[in-house]
Structures are given as C-alpha cells and as structure tokens.
Design a protein around this motif. Structure first.
Motif, mmCIF file in Angstrom:
data_model
loop_
_atom_site.group_PDB
_atom_site.id
_atom_site.type_symbol
_atom_site.label_atom_id
_atom_site.label_comp_id
_atom_site.label_asym_id
_atom_site.label_seq_id
_atom_site.Cartn_x
_atom_site.Cartn_y
_atom_site.Cartn_z
ATOM 1 N N ALA A 67 0.813 -1.224 0.000
ATOM 2 C CA ALA A 67 0.000 0.000 0.000
ATOM 3 C C ALA A 67 0.846 1.274 0.000
ATOM 4 C CB ALA A 67 -0.921 -0.001 1.217
ATOM 5 N N LEU A 68 2.114 1.141 -0.336
ATOM 6 C CA LEU A 68 3.035 2.273 -0.215
ATOM 7 C C LEU A 68 2.557 3.535 -0.917
ATOM 8 C CD1 LEU A 68 6.629 0.783 -0.553
ATOM 9 C CD2 LEU A 68 5.781 2.268 1.272
ATOM 10 N N HIS A 69 2.139 3.430 -2.153
ATOM 11 C CA HIS A 69 1.816 4.623 -2.928
ATOM 12 C C HIS A 69 0.602 5.355 -2.349
ATOM 13 C CE1 HIS A 69 4.816 4.074 -6.088
ATOM 14 N NE2 HIS A 69 4.610 2.780 -5.914
ATOM 15 N N GLU A 70 -0.375 4.600 -1.857
ATOM 16 C CA GLU A 70 -1.537 5.230 -1.236
ATOM 17 C C GLU A 70 -1.162 5.902 0.087
ATOM 18 O OE1 GLU A 70 -1.436 2.139 -2.327
ATOM 19 O OE2 GLU A 70 -2.840 2.116 -4.016
ATOM 20 N N ILE A 71 -0.317 5.248 0.867
ATOM 21 C CA ILE A 71 0.104 5.828 2.143
ATOM 22 C C ILE A 71 0.939 7.083 1.919
ATOM 23 C CG2 ILE A 71 1.508 5.431 4.210
ATOM 24 C CD1 ILE A 71 0.736 2.432 3.949
ATOM 25 N N ALA A 72 1.874 7.020 0.974
ATOM 26 C CA ALA A 72 2.744 8.164 0.705
ATOM 27 C C ALA A 72 1.960 9.379 0.227
ATOM 28 C CB ALA A 72 3.805 7.785 -0.325
ATOM 29 N N ALA A 73 0.856 9.137 -0.464
ATOM 30 C CA ALA A 73 0.045 10.230 -1.013
ATOM 31 C C ALA A 73 -1.025 10.717 -0.047
ATOM 32 C CB ALA A 73 -0.600 9.784 -2.320
ATOM 33 N N ALA A 74 -1.132 10.093 1.120
ATOM 34 C CA ALA A 74 -2.189 10.457 2.061
ATOM 35 C C ALA A 74 -1.970 11.861 2.634
ATOM 36 C CB ALA A 74 -2.247 9.434 3.189
ATOM 37 N N PRO A 75 -3.034 12.627 2.837
ATOM 38 C CA PRO A 75 -2.898 13.934 3.492
ATOM 39 C C PRO A 75 -2.229 13.801 4.861
ATOM 40 C CG PRO A 75 -5.100 13.677 2.559
ATOM 41 C CD PRO A 75 -4.427 12.336 2.448
ATOM 42 N N GLY A 76 -1.361 14.745 5.169
ATOM 43 C CA GLY A 76 -0.685 14.738 6.457
ATOM 44 C C GLY A 76 0.601 13.952 6.495
ATOM 45 N N VAL A 77 0.960 13.281 5.390
ATOM 46 C CA VAL A 77 2.208 12.509 5.328
ATOM 47 C C VAL A 77 3.247 13.325 4.565
ATOM 48 C CG1 VAL A 77 3.326 10.430 4.435
ATOM 49 C CG2 VAL A 77 1.046 10.279 5.465
ATOM 50 N N SER B 266 19.131 -9.380 3.455
ATOM 51 C CA SER B 266 18.333 -10.056 2.433
ATOM 52 C C SER B 266 18.011 -9.110 1.282
ATOM 53 C CB SER B 266 17.031 -10.567 3.053
ATOM 54 O OG SER B 266 16.107 -10.939 2.059
ATOM 55 N N LEU B 267 17.998 -9.646 0.074
ATOM 56 C CA LEU B 267 17.608 -8.844 -1.080
ATOM 57 C C LEU B 267 16.164 -8.370 -0.956
ATOM 58 C CD1 LEU B 267 19.238 -10.828 -4.039
ATOM 59 C CD2 LEU B 267 19.978 -8.646 -3.053
ATOM 60 N N ALA B 268 15.331 -9.153 -0.267
ATOM 61 C CA ALA B 268 13.941 -8.758 -0.060
ATOM 62 C C ALA B 268 13.856 -7.496 0.796
ATOM 63 C CB ALA B 268 13.151 -9.890 0.598
ATOM 64 N N LEU B 269 14.788 -7.351 1.729
ATOM 65 C CA LEU B 269 14.822 -6.150 2.569
ATOM 66 C C LEU B 269 15.227 -4.944 1.728
ATOM 67 C CD1 LEU B 269 14.484 -5.411 5.631
ATOM 68 C CD2 LEU B 269 16.977 -5.557 5.785
ATOM 69 N N GLN B 270 16.238 -5.112 0.885
ATOM 70 C CA GLN B 270 16.663 -4.025 0.008
ATOM 71 C C GLN B 270 15.569 -3.658 -0.988
ATOM 72 O OE1 GLN B 270 20.694 -4.441 -1.609
ATOM 73 N NE2 GLN B 270 21.068 -6.073 -0.132
ATOM 74 N N PHE B 271 14.852 -4.658 -1.481
ATOM 75 C CA PHE B 271 13.764 -4.394 -2.418
ATOM 76 C C PHE B 271 12.700 -3.520 -1.761
ATOM 77 C CE2 PHE B 271 9.533 -5.542 -4.010
ATOM 78 C CZ PHE B 271 9.674 -5.217 -5.349
ATOM 79 N N ALA B 272 12.318 -3.870 -0.531
ATOM 80 C CA ALA B 272 11.303 -3.084 0.173
ATOM 81 C C ALA B 272 11.789 -1.664 0.412
ATOM 82 C CB ALA B 272 10.954 -3.758 1.498
ATOM 83 N N ALA B 273 13.048 -1.523 0.818
ATOM 84 C CA ALA B 273 13.600 -0.195 1.065
ATOM 85 C C ALA B 273 13.571 0.656 -0.200
ATOM 86 C CB ALA B 273 15.028 -0.316 1.597
ATOM 87 N N ALA B 274 13.964 0.053 -1.330
ATOM 88 C CA ALA B 274 13.953 0.789 -2.589
ATOM 89 C C ALA B 274 12.536 1.191 -2.981
ATOM 90 C CB ALA B 274 14.590 -0.051 -3.695
ATOM 91 N N GLN B 275 11.569 0.326 -2.723
ATOM 92 C CA GLN B 275 10.179 0.651 -3.032
ATOM 93 C C GLN B 275 9.678 1.821 -2.189
ATOM 94 O OE1 GLN B 275 8.129 -0.817 -5.521
ATOM 95 N NE2 GLN B 275 10.204 -1.440 -6.087
ATOM 96 N N ILE B 276 10.104 1.882 -0.937
ATOM 97 C CA ILE B 276 9.726 3.001 -0.064
ATOM 98 C C ILE B 276 10.287 4.306 -0.611
ATOM 99 C CG2 ILE B 276 10.068 3.992 2.241
ATOM 100 C CD1 ILE B 276 9.976 1.089 3.314
ATOM 101 N N ALA B 277 11.540 4.270 -1.053
ATOM 102 C CA ALA B 277 12.153 5.472 -1.612
ATOM 103 C C ALA B 277 11.466 5.889 -2.907
ATOM 104 C CB ALA B 277 13.645 5.240 -1.850
ATOM 105 N N ILE B 278 11.132 4.941 -3.750
ATOM 106 C CA ILE B 278 10.467 5.252 -5.027
ATOM 107 C C ILE B 278 9.081 5.848 -4.775
ATOM 108 C CG2 ILE B 278 9.460 4.222 -7.098
ATOM 109 C CD1 ILE B 278 11.836 2.208 -6.996
ATOM 110 N N ALA B 279 8.327 5.244 -3.865
ATOM 111 C CA ALA B 279 6.992 5.761 -3.558
ATOM 112 C C ALA B 279 7.065 7.166 -2.984
ATOM 113 C CB ALA B 279 6.281 4.820 -2.583
ATOM 114 N N SER B 280 8.075 7.420 -2.172
ATOM 115 C CA SER B 280 8.244 8.751 -1.600
ATOM 116 C C SER B 280 8.503 9.776 -2.688
ATOM 117 C CB SER B 280 9.403 8.751 -0.598
ATOM 118 O OG SER B 280 9.150 7.879 0.481
#
Length: 274
Positions: free
Chosen positions: A128-138, A158-172
């Motif tokens: 749900a990253l993109h919806e959370i990042a776009a939420a008012p107040g964030v 783990s590569l899965a940890l790096q993948f999640a981190a990169a997704q957080i940065a992209i969504a931001s």
C-alpha cells in the motif's frame, strides 16, 4: 521534494521523562518519545501520564518532538490517540501502517497542520506504499526494517529487505514527499551505524532513526557527502556557472542539467550536515 527535512530521529522511552530533555540536547534533529516497543505493557499507562505532564510543563520546542503510538491492532491504541489529542502533538509516528485510512484516523486527533510519520513494517504496508505516501498529512515515510524482517522471516542483508527499502524510496519520490527515514541499527558501534546509513543512502534514504545518543554523530556523518563528492560538485557548479549555458566537461565527462542538479543537491546536503 522537501529539502529541509530532519536528518536524525532519536528514540527515547516514554516512561523515562528524565531523558526527554537530554535527548533534545543530543544533536538529533527530532526526538521520538516512544509508547511502543521501548515501553513494557505494564508501563504504558504510566508512560502516557509522564508524556502528558512533560508536554504540559516543558518549554521544549514542540516542533522537534514526535510521539510513537502503539499500532491500531493493539489494546493501547485508543488511549494513545487520546493522549496525542490532549497534548496537541504536532507529529505522530504510526507503526505497522498498512492503509491511508489508518493515517487519517490519527490525523483526525491532531491539530491543524500536524503530520503523521507512517512506519512501513509489513508486507501489507509495502503493497500500500503509494496510497500511504500520497495520504494527506504525510510528509515522509520511515522503514521499520527490524519488524519487516520479522514479518517476512528474512535475515539482515536479504535482497527482499533491500527491495522493500527501494520501493519506499520510489513511492516517496513519486508522491513528492521527503526522502524516507532508515531503520534503526541495534549495534551501538559507530562504524556499524555509519555503514548502515551509507547503504541506506544508496537506496534513496535521507535520514535515520537512532536508539542511543551515541549513534547520532555517526549517522549524521554518514549522511554528509564525502570530501571527494563535495569537491566534484563544486567543480561542476563553478564550470556550469561560467559556461553561459554552453556544453561543458568536468573531469573528462560531459555535464548537462541533471548532473548540475545532482551537484546542487550535494552542496546543499553538505551545508545541512555541517
């Protein structure tokens, strides 16, 4: 994208009010008074009382204080919302954030112009990253990497940890909010802290959460551009500013507008971390 976001966030247990002011003097840009992991269940009520009294009596700069509440699935969440509403908190950290509705529910308890800092700690949160990042107040996201490893049952590195981190940065970046905040380093060793922050920078993170004052300086140093990076950026900007818009080369490489923007960001980051 905001360019003046805090760099260092320092946790302090909510049931240790004698540490609150000390934490503010640690060099951290923000302190996170914790009602979640740092406070045992039997101490949470006393922690809420301590926070309420300190927030009412202290002349500390409120804009530098966050409160991390317990997540919506816990029995303490409702009482935590009552507290942040009563003290008129300006920013609340929301753990296990998985939907924008959770953000809205917290925001509804806060003063106008207050913000919520969602902690992404689960697979559902990443989905749900993109919806959370776009939420008012964030205005930015934070990565609860230790809880994320537990949720997926994966090891550190783990590569899965790096993948999640990169997704957080992209969504931001896609949402136009600040670069995200990297998770805590359990090891107090300064080299380990600096290495973790340097790795997070390569994934697009621009801030870090710390769990001890001794980690603050190492994290801040790791966020600063290296001397070589800064010298390169200064050469690029000097050449560009004297070029009258003509094509230029620096260190044998062509320089165009994207390279100039990168150089400008490096110089700005160096100024912020000095």
């Amino acid at each position: 994208m905001p360019d003046c976001e805090p760099l260092i966030y320092l946790f302090v247990p909510g049931n240790r009010p004698e540490r609150f002011t000390k934490a503010l003097a640690s060099g951290a840009d923000r302190i996170i008074i914790d009602l979640e992991d740092a406070v045992a269940p039997e101490c949470k009520a006393a922690a809420r009382t301590a926070i309420g009294e300190w927030m009412a009596d202290s002349d500390a700069p409120r804009e530098r204080v966050l409160i991390r509440i317990n997540d919506a699935a816990t029995p303490w969440h409702a009482d935590d919302l009552t507290l942040v509403s009563t003290v008129r908190a300006l920013c609340v950290m929301l753990p296990k954030c998985e939907t924008p509705n959770q953000v809205a529910a917290v925001l509804a308890c806060l003063p106008k112009d207050a913000t919520v800092l969602p902690l992404i700690e689960t697979a559902r949160g990443v989905v749900a990253l993109h919806e959370i990042a776009a939420a008012p107040g964030v205005t930015r996201l934070a990565f609860g990497s230790l809880d994320y490893m537990a949720d997926l049952d994966i090891p550190a590195g783990s590569l899965a940890l790096q993948f999640a981190a990169a997704q957080i940065a992209i969504a931001s970046r896609a949402a136009g909010i600040g670069s995200p905040v990297a998770g805590v380093t359990p090891d107090l060793d300064a080299t380990r802290v600096a290495t973790d922050m340097a790795n997070a920078r390569t994934l697009g993170f621009g801030a870090k959460m710390c769990i001890h004052p001794s980690q603050v300086a190492a994290a801040r140093t790791a966020l600063a551009p290296s001397a070589q990076e800064l010298a390169w950026a200064q050469r690029v900007l000097q050449a560009w500013n004297t070029s009258a818009g003509d094509a230029i080369q620096v260190d044998g490489k062509m320089v165009d507008r994207p390279i100039v923007l990168k150089a400008e960001r490096i110089v700005a980051q160096a100024a912020r971390t000095n």
